[in-house]
Design a protein around this motif. Structure first.
Motif, PDB file in Angstrom:
ATOM      1  N   ALA B 155     -41.813 -60.221  -8.203  1.00 20.18           N
ATOM      2  CA  ALA B 155     -40.518 -60.470  -8.853  1.00 20.18           C
ATOM      3  C   ALA B 155     -40.101 -59.274  -9.705  1.00 20.18           C
ATOM      4  O   ALA B 155     -38.907 -58.944  -9.780  1.00 20.18           O
ATOM      5  N   GLU B 156     -41.072 -58.623 -10.338  1.00 19.56           N
ATOM      6  CA  GLU B 156     -40.740 -57.487 -11.187  1.00 19.56           C
ATOM      7  C   GLU B 156     -40.330 -56.280 -10.350  1.00 19.56           C
ATOM      8  O   GLU B 156     -39.384 -55.560 -10.685  1.00 19.56           O
ATOM      9  N   ALA B 157     -41.047 -56.051  -9.267  1.00 24.46           N
ATOM     10  CA  ALA B 157     -40.667 -54.940  -8.386  1.00 24.46           C
ATOM     11  C   ALA B 157     -39.278 -55.176  -7.810  1.00 24.46           C
ATOM     12  O   ALA B 157     -38.446 -54.259  -7.751  1.00 24.46           O
ATOM     13  N   ALA B 158     -39.015 -56.401  -7.397  1.00 27.58           N
ATOM     14  CA  ALA B 158     -37.699 -56.713  -6.840  1.00 27.58           C
ATOM     15  C   ALA B 158     -36.607 -56.531  -7.889  1.00 27.58           C
ATOM     16  O   ALA B 158     -35.545 -55.966  -7.607  1.00 27.58           O
ATOM     17  N   ALA B 159     -36.882 -56.994  -9.097  1.00 30.25           N
ATOM     18  CA  ALA B 159     -35.874 -56.864 -10.164  1.00 30.25           C
ATOM     19  C   ALA B 159     -35.600 -55.403 -10.478  1.00 30.25           C
ATOM     20  O   ALA B 159     -34.445 -55.018 -10.702  1.00 30.25           O
ATOM     21  N   LEU B 160     -36.639 -54.584 -10.502  1.00 27.09           N
ATOM     22  CA  LEU B 160     -36.433 -53.167 -10.777  1.00 27.09           C
ATOM     23  C   LEU B 160     -35.554 -52.521  -9.715  1.00 27.09           C
ATOM     24  O   LEU B 160     -34.825 -51.567  -9.990  1.00 27.09           O
ATOM     25  N   MET B 161     -35.645 -53.038  -8.496  1.00 18.16           N
ATOM     26  CA  MET B 161     -34.825 -52.475  -7.421  1.00 18.16           C
ATOM     27  C   MET B 161     -33.483 -53.174  -7.287  1.00 18.16           C
ATOM     28  O   MET B 161     -32.653 -52.773  -6.460  1.00 18.16           O
ATOM     29  N   GLY B 162     -33.278 -54.226  -8.067  1.00 13.82           N
ATOM     30  CA  GLY B 162     -32.010 -54.932  -8.002  1.00 13.82           C
ATOM     31  C   GLY B 162     -31.836 -55.741  -6.727  1.00 13.82           C
ATOM     32  O   GLY B 162     -30.715 -55.911  -6.244  1.00 13.82           O
ATOM     33  N   VAL B 163     -32.956 -56.230  -6.181  1.00 15.03           N
ATOM     34  CA  VAL B 163     -32.886 -57.006  -4.940  1.00 15.03           C
ATOM     35  C   VAL B 163     -33.686 -58.290  -5.103  1.00 15.03           C
ATOM     36  O   VAL B 163     -34.430 -58.461  -6.077  1.00 15.03           O
ATOM     37  N   SER B 164     -33.552 -59.182  -4.149  1.00  8.77           N
ATOM     38  CA  SER B 164     -34.348 -60.398  -4.139  1.00  8.77           C
ATOM     39  C   SER B 164     -35.748 -60.096  -3.604  1.00  8.77           C
ATOM     40  O   SER B 164     -35.983 -59.037  -3.004  1.00  8.77           O
ATOM     41  N   VAL B 165     -36.662 -61.039  -3.808  1.00 11.76           N
ATOM     42  CA  VAL B 165     -38.010 -60.853  -3.262  1.00 11.76           C
ATOM     43  C   VAL B 165     -37.954 -60.821  -1.729  1.00 11.76           C
ATOM     44  O   VAL B 165     -38.702 -60.071  -1.090  1.00 11.76           O
ATOM     45  N   ASP B 166     -37.071 -61.591  -1.155  1.00 10.91           N
ATOM     46  CA  ASP B 166     -36.925 -61.555   0.309  1.00 10.91           C
ATOM     47  C   ASP B 166     -36.472 -60.172   0.783  1.00 10.91           C
ATOM     48  O   ASP B 166     -36.960 -59.658   1.795  1.00 10.91           O
ATOM     49  N   ALA B 167     -35.559 -59.585   0.049  1.00 10.79           N
ATOM     50  CA  ALA B 167     -35.099 -58.246   0.428  1.00 10.79           C
ATOM     51  C   ALA B 167     -36.204 -57.215   0.226  1.00 10.79           C
ATOM     52  O   ALA B 167     -36.350 -56.274   1.011  1.00 10.79           O
TER      53      ALA B 167
END
Lengths: 175, 206
Positions: B155-167
């Motif tokens: 979730a943190e990696a996804a948030a840093l990239m501005g995307v969902s976990v699925d993305a």
């Protein structure tokens, strides 16, 4: 979970099921225990592990003593942190162009320190004092502060970076 | 976002109390991690050193903006360094292809020198992976570095990239597919010498 989904997960997250999405780990383990799928599961994980192993061979050398000392020296030279706690706006920390203390110094180009932390005692003593106020504010009332957008919102005192562009790279946290 | 535990909380509390030793520990703890992030994203040691230094100082300057309880300090530090890396990559995009060619050539013709054979093999593997990472599209490379090397929670990696976990999963799948194709030749020897791989390929947790 379907075998196809298991393959998708292995292909994306690698061979270590602990690093798969938490909500799918139990189903993945259950699928692996089914005799009809177990051999295929092992093959998929083995393939993922091959790539994991290769990726793991990419090592990054640890930072040099000179770089660590340069970082501490850079921290020491942060007059912006002298701003009174409770006024965290970066605009309250004016830095004339060309004199910003945070500009990087190539460690390799600096005269080497004669000891691992020969600069640390000097730097540490100074920076701890100036940072303590701002950090204490963050720890105590951080949630009351404006949303954190580090290194993105302020322009003008860090020439030539994305921070001058006003958001082209703002894609970050949803925190 | 729910309140989260922060493994750096004790250190930060000591910093807030003004303990000089804590500043040194902050650098010892975070500089290698930020250097790894920057080097794997930028593919250049000198630039990575500059960015790691710049990022740590920048984070320190903006510590009043960090929101404890809503973001781990480590994640926030990643955001600072990540943005610096993105900026560097954007500004040098025009030069990237030429640099990549030089890097790939250097990896392919690494000087065998006097080092032991095993050490050479390891260095060559590392160089090949570095070149393959460099060749990835930036978003795929970010996803892989944040998840695999930096071992950030999904979730943190996804948030840093501005995307969902699925993305994020999609980016990872594409990145790994590309890397597998590029590294196919190296995989056989890697399997034959698994002891060369680190015990924890995901890297040390924060």
């Amino acid at each position: 979970m379907t075998p196809d989904r298991f393959e998708q997960l292995a292909d994306a997250w690698g061979a270590d099921l602990r690093r798969w999405p938490a909500q799918e780990q139990a189903a993945a383990h259950a699928l692996m225990e089914q005799p009809a799928f177990a051999p295929a599961a092992r093959a998929l994980l083995a393939r993922a592990n091959e790539l994991d192993t290769l990726l793991g061979s990419h090592a990054v050398a640890p930072p040099s003593a000179a770089l660590a000392s340069a970082v501490l020296a850079g921290l020491q030279a942060c007059p912006g942190l002298a701003t009174a706690p409770g006024q965290p706006s970066p605009h309250a920390w004016p830095q004339p162009r060309g004199t910003a203390p945070a500009r990087p110094v190539r460690a390799s180009g600096r005269k080497p320190w004669h000891g691992w932390w020969s600069g640390a005692s000097i730097a540490g003593a100074g920076l701890a004092g100036v940072a303590a106020g701002a950090l204490a504010v963050a720890l105590l009332i951080g949630t009351a502060l404006p949303t954190a957008r580090p290194a993105q919102s302020e322009g003008g005192w860090w020439p030539g970076t994305a921070f001058d562009t006003g958001g082209a790279l703002v894609e970050g946290s949803e925190e | 976002m729910a309140e989260i535990d922060d493994p750096d909380a004790d250190l930060l509390a000591r910093l807030a109390r003004g303990e000089p030793q804590a500043a040194r520990e902050l650098v010892e703890r975070k500089l290698p991690r930020m250097l790894g992030l920057a080097q794997r994203l930028l593919g250049n040691r000198a630039e990575a050193e500059e960015v790691a230094q710049e990022g740590l100082v920048r984070a320190w300057q903006q510590v009043g903006h960090w929101r404890p309880g809503q973001a781990r300090f480590d994640t926030w530090l990643h955001e600072v360094v990540l943005n610096l890396c993105r900026d560097r990559l954007r500004r040098r995009a025009v030069r990237r292809e030429e640099a990549l060619d030089e890097h790939a050539e250097a990896a392919a013709f690494a000087d065998p020198g006097p080092t032991p054979e095993q050490q050479l093999d390891h260095a060559q593997h590392s160089a090949r992976v570095a070149a393959a990472l460099d060749a990835l599209p930036p978003r795929q490379r970010e996803a892989l570095v944040l998840h695999y090397y930096q071992a950030l929670p999904q979730a943190e990696a996804a948030a840093l990239m501005g995307v969902s976990v699925d993305a994020l999963e999609s980016l990872l799948a594409r990145a790994r597919r590309s890397l597998r194709a590029r590294l196919q030749d190296a995989s056989t020897s890697a399997i034959a010498a698994p002891a060369q791989a680190p015990a924890d390929p995901g890297g040390s947790p924060p």
